[in-house]
Structure formats: C-alpha cells, structure tokens
Design an enzyme around this catalytic site. Structure first.
Site, short mmCIF file in Angstrom:
data_model
loop_
_atom_site.label_atom_id
_atom_site.label_comp_id
_atom_site.label_asym_id
_atom_site.label_seq_id
_atom_site.Cartn_x
_atom_site.Cartn_y
_atom_site.Cartn_z
N ASP A 1 0.85 -1.17 0.00
CA ASP A 1 0.00 0.00 0.00
C ASP A 1 0.90 1.24 0.00
OD1 ASP A 1 -2.33 1.60 0.36
OD2 ASP A 1 -1.83 1.76 2.48
N ASP B 1 -1.97 -0.79 5.81
CA ASP B 1 -2.35 -0.28 7.13
C ASP B 1 -3.84 -0.03 7.27
OD1 ASP B 1 -2.52 1.85 5.42
OD2 ASP B 1 -1.61 3.30 6.79
#
Length: 932
Positions: free
Chosen positions: A348, A653
């Site tokens: 990410d 996250d």
C-alpha cells in the site's frame, strides 16, 4: 464569526413503511429521490418507526464468525503424517505390552504438539477488529429532535449529524455539507481528506470518488454535515470487506508447503520399507510377529526425524527474536521464513511507503520555483532554490506567503513524545509546518493577528478566506484554495523585488499544471489589505481584487528509509509493486521517487475490472503501479501474482488492505498507524511503521531458511544411519545394534541439542544478492539427497562396526549397544563441525573453535551422554552399561576419522563442480551453484 455554508436540504415527512435497502448506487441519486426511496425527511424518522426498522433490519453491527476453540487448536497440532505414524506405533507397542516404549513415543508426540500450540500465536480476530471501528455513539434526528443514540441502533432512513472528530457510524448519503471533509484512508488509501457535497456523482464512480457518500468507519476531519443512513452493519462498505475477509482463503507459507511435501515423502518411504521388512522378517526369516514388529517400530522411529519440528520451531523463534529487536512483531512463526522467500512485495502507498502526512514540497512565486525539504509535520527542513539553501530573510515574499498559509488555516501542529501530528485537515497542517520552515512562529503570528471572521472552505466555491486584525490598527484578508478559482479572483501578482504586477494568468496556470504533473496537490494563496473598521467578511470582499502571492504543492512523500529498502529489495531480486486507492498521477510520482522498476505505467481499478484472469495475470507481472483500487482489486492482484508462481508479501495499514493481507503468502501491517483490522489480518506487524524493516526481515528469513536446511542436512543422515544399521541387522538376521528407545534418546536429545546450535549461525555474505528461491523448490535437493545418502552410510558403518567390534572383544549385548549409541553421538558432534561449512573446509581455527552456541551444545551433549552412560536411573530406562576408559577412547577416535572423510568428500565435490562442462547447443552458460 459568520458562516456562509452552501447546503442542500430537503423536506419530506416520514412515512410509516419499511423499505428494504439493497446494493443501490445511492451516490448517483439526487437527495430528494433518496429521501423518497428511504421514506424519510429532514426531520428524520419517528421514534416508533426507528424501533420498527431496528427490529426488521437488525442492529448496526457486523455478524460474528465462529472461532476455533483452544481444544480444536490443540488437536490441529497432531494433523501431520509423521505424527500419525508415531501414534500408530505407540498404539501397537502398548497392545504388545511394551509400555516404556509407548510412554517415550507419546511423550515425543505430546512435546511437539505443545510446542506447536504455544507458538501458533495467531487468532482470527480481523472481523472483531473491524467491528471495533464502528462508532459507539451517533447524533441523529428522531421526530425532528436531535438525540444521541448508540451507533448499533441506527437504521436505514435515519438522519445523522456529523461534526469534526466523529467516526461515521454507518454508510450515509450526504444531504448537507458545510465544509465537510472526511478522512477515508482506511477504506480508499487516499492520503488527503475528501471534500463531501450533496450533489450526485456518476454511477460508475470508484469508492474514492463518491463525494456524495460518507462511509462507515471513516473520520470527519473538518466541517460538518448531515446524511441519510442508506446501509448498516454487514451492508456497509466495511461490512462488505468483512464478508470478503471471511471468504478469503489463507494460504500456507512456502516453508510449510515444503515441509508438508517432505513429510509425505519421508512417511511414504518409511511405510514402504517398514512393510517390506515386516514381510521379510515374518515370512522369510521366521521371526515372531512381536519381535519383528518391535524391530519395525525401531526402524520407523529411527527414520522419522522426531526432533525436526522442535528444530523448526526454535530456528524460527530465533529469527522472530531478532526481528523483535528491530521492532517487528511476528505473530506466526513460519511468517519470518516466508518473508525471506517472497519474490514480490505488494505495498500500500499511504502510511506504508509514505508517512500519511502531507508535506509542502514546492513553492512557486512569480519568478522562482522553490523546493521545500523535510517530511511530515515535524518542523525540520528548509527551503532551497536550484539545490542551494535559501535565506528566508532575503526573500520576504516567502514570509508573506507563509503568513497567509498560517492565518487562513484552522489546523494546529503539535509534538507529543517526539511525534509531530496535525490536529485538523492534513493539508492545513502541512501549511503550518511550511510556515515554521519559512521562519514564522504560527502561535505568535496568530496571537498578534487574531481572526475576526472567515468564509469556510466549501466544495462549491473551492476556497477559504479569513479576515485578521493586528494590534497596530491594520487589517488584511488572506485566501487559499484551488488554483483556477484563486487565479480568477486575483487582479495582481506579487512580483517579488518589483512589487505588485498585473496578473499573468497563463503563467500561473502553466505552473499549477507542472506541479500537479508531479503528483502534488496544488493550492494558491492570495491576500489583500482590508479596512481596519471591517468586522465581517462576504464573498464580494474577495472576488476580483486579490493579489496572488504564489502556489504551494503538497504531497505525502515517500519515507527516506522506504527508498533505500526498495533498492535493497530489488538487489535481492524482489519486485516491489505499489497498490493504492490514490489518484494515478500521485501514484506514479511516488513510484518514481521510490525507484520502482516500472514507474512509467499505471493500471487503475477501472482497467483491472476490464481484464479477465489471464489478462490480469500478465498485467500484474508487468506493471508495478496500481491506482484507484478497491479491496477487491487488491485481492485479485495478489491472487493473479500467486497464480503466476510468485510468493507474495502484502503490506498495508488500512481496512481496505485486510483481505489482501490475509490472502497473501505473508501479510505485513503497520503497527503505529495501521488499523486493528489490518494488524489482525497480518502475520507480521511493524511496530515502528518502518518499511526498511521489511528488508531486514527478508534477510532474517533467508538466514532462517539457510540454517534450517543445515539442520536438515545434519539430522537426516543421523536418522538414515540409524535406519540403515537396523535394516542391515534384520536382513542379515543379526541382533539390533540400537534399541528403539535408545534411538529416541539420540533423536530427541543429542541430535536436537546439536542441531539447535545451527539455528544461531549468521547470515551468509551474499544472502541479499541471491535471487529468491523458487516457491516450489524441494527441501530434498540433489545435493541434500547426496549428502544424506553418503553420510548415512558412514554413520551406519560407524554404528554397526563399533557394535560388532565390541561384541568381538567380549562385551555384553548391553555394553555393545551402549558403545554403539555413544559412537553415534560422537559422530554427530564431529559432523556438526563439518555441516557448518558445507562448501568450505572445516579444518580451520574458526571452524574448530566454533561459535558460542556450538560450544555450549557440545558441552551439554557430552554431559547428557555421560549421564546416559553412567547414571543408574538411565540404566533402568535405556538398558545402558558403564564403559571403561579404553572403550571410551575407542569411541571418541571414530569422530576425527569421520571428519577427515567428509573433508575429502568436500574437496572431491568442489573439484567436480569446477570441472569444465561444454554447454549444450544453444544454451547459455549456467550460473554458479547456490550451495545448499
């Protein structure tokens, strides 16, 4: 202070009916249509209607999944072919009355099960973690009155009020927005708070572009608003991710898959040989079934590497301990090795490769483009021009621009425990930090220039304006907003040394486009003097007569350590791919700064939807940047890469990362900024959010695998030598040189203790310059098979030779077996010195002295073997006898002979590998051997 909100509201009376919400494109429908379909209005639902709908639709919470209990988790530890064989042997020995053998075998099985149960350490709590993200309380309108209700009691049709700091309690169709901005990074990965407005958007808009929706679990960053609940519980976007998590299959790690194949191979070989020996002994040699079966049990026990599970656990645990010192929490032991075998890391962007903290990166004035150094909200860094530091006092325009950025701003930046954070909108926080770097003191500036009135930012007029009076009778208006809007509101520009000049709109539009092309968000800042008597601010006051000070470009920059980590991963043959919900231009800009292999091509979520399975597999291998992706896109990309044979690690996250984290071969979550959902779906949590820790974990994982393979090369010849000695005795009709219980002692005590020392071996010098090993690479490579076979023959010769020699010298059967066991242990000790250096000589001072763990292991095994030989209670268990000094010296002499033979074998192998080999027609020269 007067507010000038732009709002859309609608009046409709609640009707006593019961709509059944379905997956509808609420974001594309006008507010009045949504109110009509949901049978609600601006006054909200009546109390009675809300209670009725709650009964029909159920509470606004996610359904809980059934978790395996502690008993089921413990029983899973026995699900292993090798364990099944040992349990079967224990059952038959018990039936034959050999209870000591039964007890020892069961003890071995139980110890392995307990170790696995204690170390498993992973609980499936991802759904409950997502559940915790739902707001505990919500403010709603019931019967026209504002009330506070538990979030789980919200129902479709409720009208919910939103204020800064609120966590959105359900999926809402926005009906009114007053400068409403919502931080949706946990769902979309977009680092900037999204401006919300009631206007409908296109039906095919991606999740991050649905500006008319507020999603459950997102955080209100600024402004206020209201919306109609259109989905609750499992029907929300978070609920959809929860369902996706529940259906995602967890993959096994490469090591576990290899160990499973290894167990099947060893088990099959053991059962075949055991069956043949049983048939031969009973039908050919005429042995009694009890005797031949006990011999077969001994053979099975000898061949099964009972200590391997313990060695595997300890080797992994040592790697885990090393990572803990680097603030990486490994939640499941095999994860540390799995990260060492990955060939692709899908990461990410927001909060992982970047800090998820906006930073002013560039400043444009009428004459210059400056660069701003530093990252995040910490006021560390400065301003440069053409690579040289700028003295801000010599460039007053920078101070004026920073002044406007701080005053036309509602955010504050503060430090706590060494961590700087922004309270308010992330972009406004970045502007405050820029003010520090430009020589301003935000607190002092605001105290000396208090705000008198303001026009809040709104998506319709796309700017914010503030009126300030100083303590010396002066007044000024400061404005910031979208460049095209601010430029249209300006008449002049600050020409730095030349003062105010006529506005050159084409210049500013070109510079704004140039900054945006670098993936930066662009804001324009303007100002104008005001009448000191003026106390209120209207739109007419700021339209058409402003002076443009400059443009600022903001970006969530890559972490410095992430750039270095990406380079190290590429050197190790690992492809790093960035998957984000952010815009394509921003993603490409970050990819270039990170140094990704293919930073010229980007694939968006919409383009992924248009690809079939084969097309996506091809694209996923080629492209390294993926933008505007949803959780389903991330999951499909991971599965496509795995289908192409890649071992995939996924880092993230947000809640939107959780399904892909769970599906990947190894999931890595950020510990500080990561959501609980991401942490619970991952196997490794980086407590310091440092992407560079991943590169260290890869090194640790590769070291773990190397050491584990050394342990296997150490253990299997011991088992092979024991098994060959028993087979030889059975085929020749001779007495067994070692009993099954004595074999268990060697396998579970001396072998394990010595092999443990290999778990502490350091990394090889070239460990981060090798390509990743193939995911389907077998543990039993050709070299391993050769080494196991060759050393097994040497061990068999030593065991049987010393047993026979002892009997020929008049030793009793018990004494001869004790000599055979001690000979086996001495050979293990000397073989340990050899196996530590498989490709180089062991006849050196460094090799002989060994490491501290090696020396401790040798001392411990020597002490245990003395107890085995001379302790009276050991005689009761293992039927041993004390040995004389001459017998002991004879046993020890076998060790150096074994080491010398192995050194000769090493030299022969080295010469064989170095021999010139003519390449096959059309073939390229082969790469050097990888050793073990």
């Amino acid at each position: 202070m007067t507010e000038h909100p732009a709002r859309i509201d609608a009046d409709a009376s609640p009707v006593e009916s019961h709509p059944a919400p379905s997956p509808t494109a609420w974001h594309s429908r006008p507010v009045d249509m949504v109110q009509g379909e949901m049978k609600t209005g601006s006054a909200g639902l009546s109390v009675a209607e809300a209670a009725d709908r709650l009964e029909r639709h159920g509470p606004n919470r996610l359904p809980e999944s059934v978790q395996a209990g502690p008993i089921a988790r413990f029983l899973r530890q026995f699900h292993n072919l090798l364990i099944y064989v040992l349990l079967a042997a224990a059952a038959v020995t018990a039936a034959l009355g050999h209870l000591v053998d039964t007890g020892v075998i069961l003890a071995v099985v139980l110890v392995n099960a307990v170790i696995g149960y204690v170390q498993e350490g992973r609980a499936e709590r991802a759904l409950s973690a997502i559940r915790d993200m739902l707001a505990p309380e919500a403010r709603a309108l019931r019967g026209g009155r504002r009330v506070s209700v538990p979030a789980e009691e919200l129902v479709p049709g409720d009208v919910v009020l939103l204020e800064p700091g609120d966590r959105v309690p359900a999926d809402l169709r926005v009906t009114a927005a007053y400068g409403l901005r919502i931080q949706e990074a946990v769902l979309t990965g977009e680092s900037v708070a999204v401006e919300k407005a009631p206007d409908p958007v296109a039906e095919d808009a991606t999740l991050g572009d649905r500006r008319s929706m507020a999603f459950s679990g997102a955080l209100v960053a600024a402004g206020s608003g209201r919306g109609i609940v259109v989905a609750t519980g499992a029907e929300t976007e978070i609920g959809r991710i929860s369902d996706l998590l529940e259906t995602v299959e967890t993959t096994s790690t490469p090591l576990l898959r290899q160990m499973e194949r290894f167990a099947r191979t060893v088990t099959f070989a053991i059962l075949v040989v055991a069956a043949l020996i049983l048939v031969f002994g009973y039908f050919v040699s005429g042995m009694s079934f009890s005797d031949i079966f006990m011999a077969v049990v001994g053979l099975s026990v000898a061949a099964i590497p009972e200590g391997l599970p313990a060695i595997l656990t300890v080797t992994l645990a040592i790697g885990v301990q090393g990572m803990a010192e680097r603030r990486a929490i490994v939640r499941r032991l095999p994860a540390i090795e799995a990260l060492g075998s990955v060939s692709v890391i899908c990461s990410d962007k927001t909060g992982t490769l970047t800090k998820n903290e906006m930073t002013v990166a560039s400043v444009v004035t009428a004459r210059r483009m400056y660069q701003v150094t530093g990252a995040g909200y910490a006021p560390h860094g400065g301003i440069t021009f053409e690579g040289r530091d700028v003295d801000v006092s010599a460039h007053p325009l920078l101070s004026d621009l920073a002044r406007g950025a701080i005053l036309c701003n509602d955010a504050e930046v503060s430090e706590s425990d060494g961590i700087w954070s922004a309270n308010g909108d992330p972009m406004e926080g970045a502007l405050v930090t820029f003010g520090w770097k430009a020589g301003q003191d935000p607190d002092a500036l605001r105290q000396s220039n208090p705000q008198t009135d303001a026009i809040p930012f709104d998506a319709r007029h796309r700017f914010m304006a503030s009126l300030h009076h100083d303590h010396e009778g002066g007044a000024a208006i400061h404005v910031k907003g979208a460049p095209e809007r601010i430029i249209a509101m300006c008449a002049t520009q600050h020409g730095e040394e030349d003062g105010d000049q006529p506005l050159d709109a084409a210049y500013w539009h070109a510079r704004a486009h140039e900054i945006a092309a670098e993936g930066q968000r662009v804001l324009a800042i303007a100002t104008q003097p005001a009448n000191p008597e003026k106390q209120t601010l209207s739109f007419d006051d700021v339209d058409g007569d402003l002076t443009l000070l400059g443009l600022v470009g903001l970006i969530d920059p890559p972490r410095d350590e992430a750039v270095a980590a990406v380079a190290e991963c590429r050197a190790a043959g690992i492809r790093v791919k960035m998957i984000t919900g952010d815009h394509a231009g921003t993603a490409l800009a970050i990819a270039r700064r990170l140094g990704l292999e293919n930073s010229d091509e980007v694939l968006t979520g919409g383009e992924i939807d248009g690809l079939d399975t084969d097309g996506l597999r091809t694209a996923a291998e080629r492209v390294d940047v993926f933008a505007r992706t949803s959780p389903e896109h991330k999951l499909r990309l991971v599965e496509a890469l795995q289908a192409g044979g890649a071992a995939v690690a996924m880092t993230g996250d947000g809640v939107n990362d959780a399904p892909a984290l769970k599906r990947a071969d190894i999931g890595v979550a950020m510990g500080r900024t990561g959501t609980e959902a991401a942490k619970e779906a991952a196997e490794i949590v980086l407590a310091d959010d440092n992407f560079a820790t991943i590169a260290a974990a890869v090194r640790a994982g590769r070291t773990v695998y190397d050491n584990l393979k050394k342990a296997i090369v150490f253990l299997l010849p011991v088992n092979g030598g024991e098994a060959l000695a028993l087979i030889l005795a059975l085929l020749l009709g001779l007495t067994l040189p070692i009993t099954p219980v004595q074999i268990l002692w060697v396998n579970m005590v001396s072998s394990v203790v010595l092999a443990m020392a290999l778990a502490f071996e350091g990394a090889e010098p070239d460990i981060m310059h090798r390509p990743p090993r193939p995911a389907d690479e077998p543990i039993l490579s050709r070299f391993v098979l050769w080494r196991v076979g060759f050393v097994s023959l040497l061990f068999c010769a030593g065991i049987f030779g010393m047993f026979t020699l002892a009997q020929s010298r008049g030793a009793t059967l018990e004494e001869a077996r004790t000599i055979a066991v001690n000979t086996l242990v001495v050979m293990e000790i000397f073989y340990l010195f050899s196996v530590r250096f498989l490709n180089t000589t062991s006849l050196s001072i460094r090799a002989i002295l060994g490491t501290r763990p090696v020396l401790i292991a040798i001392v411990a095994v020597t002490a245990l073997q003395f107890a085995f030989t001379y302790a009276p209670f050991m005689e009761a268990f293992f039927d041993t006898r004390p040995l004389s000094l001459s017998q002991g010296l004879m046993v020890v002499a076998v060790g150096p002979v074994l080491l010398l033979v192995l050194e000769i074998e090493k030299r022969a192998l080295k010469a064989w590998r170095a021999r010139p080999r003519p390449p096959a027609p059309g073939a390229r020269a082969s790469s050097p051997p990888r050793g073990i």
